[in-house]
Design an enzyme around this catalytic site. Structure first.
Site, mmCIF file in Angstrom:
data_model
loop_
_atom_site.group_PDB
_atom_site.id
_atom_site.type_symbol
_atom_site.label_atom_id
_atom_site.label_comp_id
_atom_site.label_asym_id
_atom_site.label_seq_id
_atom_site.Cartn_x
_atom_site.Cartn_y
_atom_site.Cartn_z
ATOM 1 C CD GLU A 139 -2.926 -0.981 0.034
ATOM 2 O OE1 GLU A 139 -3.455 0.118 -0.214
ATOM 3 O OE2 GLU A 139 -3.111 -1.989 -0.661
ATOM 4 C CB SER A 408 -40.099 15.664 -14.981
ATOM 5 O OG SER A 408 -39.783 16.436 -16.113
#
Length: 734
Positions: A139, A408
């Protein structure tokens, strides 16, 4: 007596003399000042000539000067960008670790855990050395050398990705990943990356490297609903984290990149291949030799035989936030608790399958990659929540945190406000070109219908009609206030385009607001927590007991009118693909935002309200996807499943063809609405208890709640309380 002319002349002469002296003094002073300034400037010029450079030196000086100028401007810009990031640290950001929560579904079954159990949090010095090395090698190899951001590692990752023609390495450090886990979301945006960078520097300045690494190992998602390396070691290997060997440590370290993809209980070969990559990283980083890892290569880790779990992780994250909110409001004193949630695991599984099958079948053709869904039962209990396609890939909850234009579907609030003012579904209004402050909205087909009823305008989703209502009859503030009353918690922009849904909301907001209609106009207290107990079985919080009753937010007349209009949209309007099988009355509204970026359908029956959204995380346009297509189809698939074999409830204010007390039929006997429209395959709900059996069990639950015997075992107390709560009826409207 006249003045002496001679005396007057002398006085005038004196005045002229004084004025001439004053003028002379001013002239001389200004001249002397200018002369002196000139001398000073000449002295400065002569002095500065000593620093004049030519040739290469001058280029260097000019670059340095420009660098200082741009550096100052950049510093001001960085300060402006840093302020929003540091706002995230104002509260007690460590408080999440103070909670240890066990979650139950609505029937009392354990479905997951959240928070950090401090007894399981192991100091870095007590962890196996090979585990720490495996994590760092994979990592962040320069973790102990950088200050939060590894520029060298970033350059290396970019070069490797360019060489491979794709993303094979990431440039984020452990500190950056921790900043994201603690303060931010997985949303892919420039704003988040800027915040992440500043928060990484802040963490490095306020915590030691060991504290950062420990928090990272405690908070990272490790697949299968587990958070932290300790929980993952226990789940996958049945071991304490301090006992894992090198092969197991490599498998755990490999999970950080993609926990869903490499979870060993789901795909053991992929997990072992990833662990082998971690072992290679250990050798390449110089932390171990090939001889030290060869045994782990030859004897890869094995895991406990567990069935694939499908924890409702997006829902659990939201419920965990709700637990903390209740604690902050003073409604919860203890932090180690058992929570009975409102989630129905059967409906949750159906929601996951409906979303995934829709994306798998139609995602490529519509060029859409993500979706979100919330299902609420009448009364506010959240029964299912889908926050994205893959929790392992992205823990960002698109149902509760993503702000997207509703299109809408926002017209619900404009028309509701109009009904409150006295309009009816039969009221006639002009659908014609309109201009408001230089803005001229158009209908979807760029055509106009002339004079139409409000029912027809809503069913056909005409755009000029709600704008005309807002401009001539209602005003923008009334529409915004109506949305807030109905349950929209996201701040709304009050501008002229809001009647067409340009102000962003969440999926949970839309589900909450639409659920007001089947609730008879009463507000929806959306909630994911039914009860909270301590480990002695004492009830610390009960939604029915501790929350106020629902108040009316829409008048009965307006609610009835809106339900009449909304139930026509799946019949004659834009949502024919959402009509449920068996003639079950359905109401709802489609929504499509600008450039087809977002597609919505929010619909309801007398039993449930479900909001569905599809779109892309990077806000790219879909391929002409509207709310009446994939969202409506997904809604139908889930709601057909949900209504099989249950007691159907009427929608207030309309004549229901199915009277109260009848039961939903399966899709095999249903009349298809919108014939010819493509529909996803139906989900079949397994046979469960009949409605009569459920009523009997509810009565037993009510009897138990009125007179429960003492139980010596605390665990039995919790189980009894969970079951009793699950049998008690949910909170009803007044």
């Amino acid at each position: 007596m006249q003045d002496d002319p001679l005396k007057s002349e002398k006085t005038s002469a004196k005045r002229r003399h004084l004025l001439l002296r004053l003028d002379s003094w001013i002239d001389s002073t200004v001249w002397n000042l200018g002369f002196r300034l000139g001398e000073i400037w000449e002295e400065i010029t002569i002095f500065s000539r000593k620093f004049r450079v030519r040739g290469v030196k001058r280029v260097i000086v000019e670059i340095a000067d420009e660098g200082l100028t741009f550096g100052t401007a950049g510093f001001v810009l960085l300060l402006a960008l840093a302020i929003p990031a540091f706002e995230e640290t104002k509260d007690d950001w460590r408080s999440r670790g103070d909670f240890a929560v066990t979650f139950l579904d609505r029937f009392g079954n354990t479905i997951g855990h959240r928070g950090i159990i401090h007894e399981d949090s192991v100091p870095i010095d007590a962890l196996p050395d090979h585990l720490v090395k495996a994590v760092l090698a994979t990592e962040d190899r320069r973790f102990f050398d950088h200050f939060g951001i590894d520029f060298l590692g970033l350059v290396r990752a970019m070069s490797e990705n360019a060489r491979a023609g794709g993303v094979v390495q990431g440039g984020s450090t452990i500190t950056q990943q921790l900043a994201k886990n603690l303060f931010l979301t997985n949303e892919r945006s420039l704003e988040r990356k800027i915040k992440e960078a500043f928060l990484s520097l802040w963490l490095e300045a306020n915590l030691s490297k060991k504290e950062i690494l420990r928090l990272y190992l405690d908070r990272a998602y490790m697949g299968a609903g587990t958070f932290g390396a300790a929980a993952a070691a226990q789940f996958y290997f049945g071991k304490n984290i301090t006992e894992v060997n090198l092969a197991e440590a490599a498998m755990l370290a490999g999970l950080f990149k993609a926990p869903a993809k490499y979870a060993p209980h789901v795909n053991l070969p992929a997990a072992r291949a990833r662990a082998n990559e971690v072992l290679t990283n250990l050798v390449q980083s110089g932390l171990m030799t090939e001889g030290q890892v060869v045994a782990a290569r030859r004897n890869p880790a094995s895991v406990i035989d567990r069935a694939k779990t499908a924890a409702p992780d997006y829902f659990l994250d939201w419920a965990f936030d709700e637990v903390q909110r209740l604690a902050n409001e003073g409604k919860l004193k203890k932090h180690s608790v058992v929570v009975r949630t409102t989630i129905d695991t059967g409906l949750q599984q159906a929601a996951d399958e409906a979303m995934e099958s829709s994306l798998r079948e139609y995602g490529e053709s519509y060029q859409v990659k993500q979706g979100a869904l919330v299902m609420i039962e009448n009364g506010g209990a959240v029964r299912a929540m889908v926050g994205g396609r893959d929790y392992g890939e992205s823990q960002f909850n698109r149902a509760t945190k993503a702000l997207r234009q509703p299109g809408s579907s926002f017209k619900l609030y404009t028309y509701t406000a109009a009904m409150e003012k006295g309009f009816t579904p039969e009221s006639v209004i002009s659908d014609a070109p309109i201009t408001w402050r230089g803005w001229s909205p158009q209908n979807y087909g760029r055509s106009y219908k002339g004079r139409v009823t409000l029912m027809s305008a809503l069913a056909q989703s005409l755009n000029t009609v709600p704008v005309r209502l807002a401009k001539d009859e209602l005003g923008l503030d009334v529409i915004v206030e109506t949305a807030k009353k109905m349950g929209v918690e996201t701040p709304l922009r009050s501008d002229k385009t809001i009647p067409l849904g340009t102000s962003e909301v969440t999926v949970l907001d839309q589900a909450t607001a639409y659920a007001v209609m089947p609730a008879g106009g009463y507000q929806t207290h959306r909630h994911g927590i039914a009860e909270i107990f301590d480990y002695d079985g004492n009830v610390l919080y009960n939604f029915n007991r501790d929350e106020p009753p629902a108040q009316r937010v829409v008048s009965e007349q307006a609610m009835s009118s809106m339900n009449r209009m909304l139930t026509q949209i799946p019949v004659i309007g834009t949502a024919k693909r959402a009509a449920l099988d068996g003639g079950i009355v359905t109401g709802g509204k489609t929504g499509t935002s600008q450039s087809y970026r977002d597609a919505w359908f929010i619909g309801f029956t007398g039993n449930y309200t479900t909001a569905v959204w599809f779109g892309n995380d990077d806000f790219t346009s879909t391929k002409n996807m509207t709310g009446g297509s994939l969202p409506a189809m997904t809604f139908k698939k889930l709601m057909d499943y949900a209504h099989q074999g249950i007691e159907l409830k009427p929608i207030p204010g309309i004549d229901n063809p199915l009277p109260h007390g009848t039961h939903g039929s399966g899709p095999a006997v249903a009349a298809k609405a919108g014939a010819g429209a493509a529909q996803p395959p139906a989900l079949m709900r397994p046979r469960s208890l009949s409605a009569e059996s459920t009523r009997i069990l509810r009565r037993i639950g009510a009897d138990l709640s009125s007179a429960r015997p003492l139980v010596a075992n605390p665990a039995q107390k919790v189980a009894e309380a969970s079951v009793r709560g699950s049998l008690a009826p949910d909170k009803a409207k007044p």
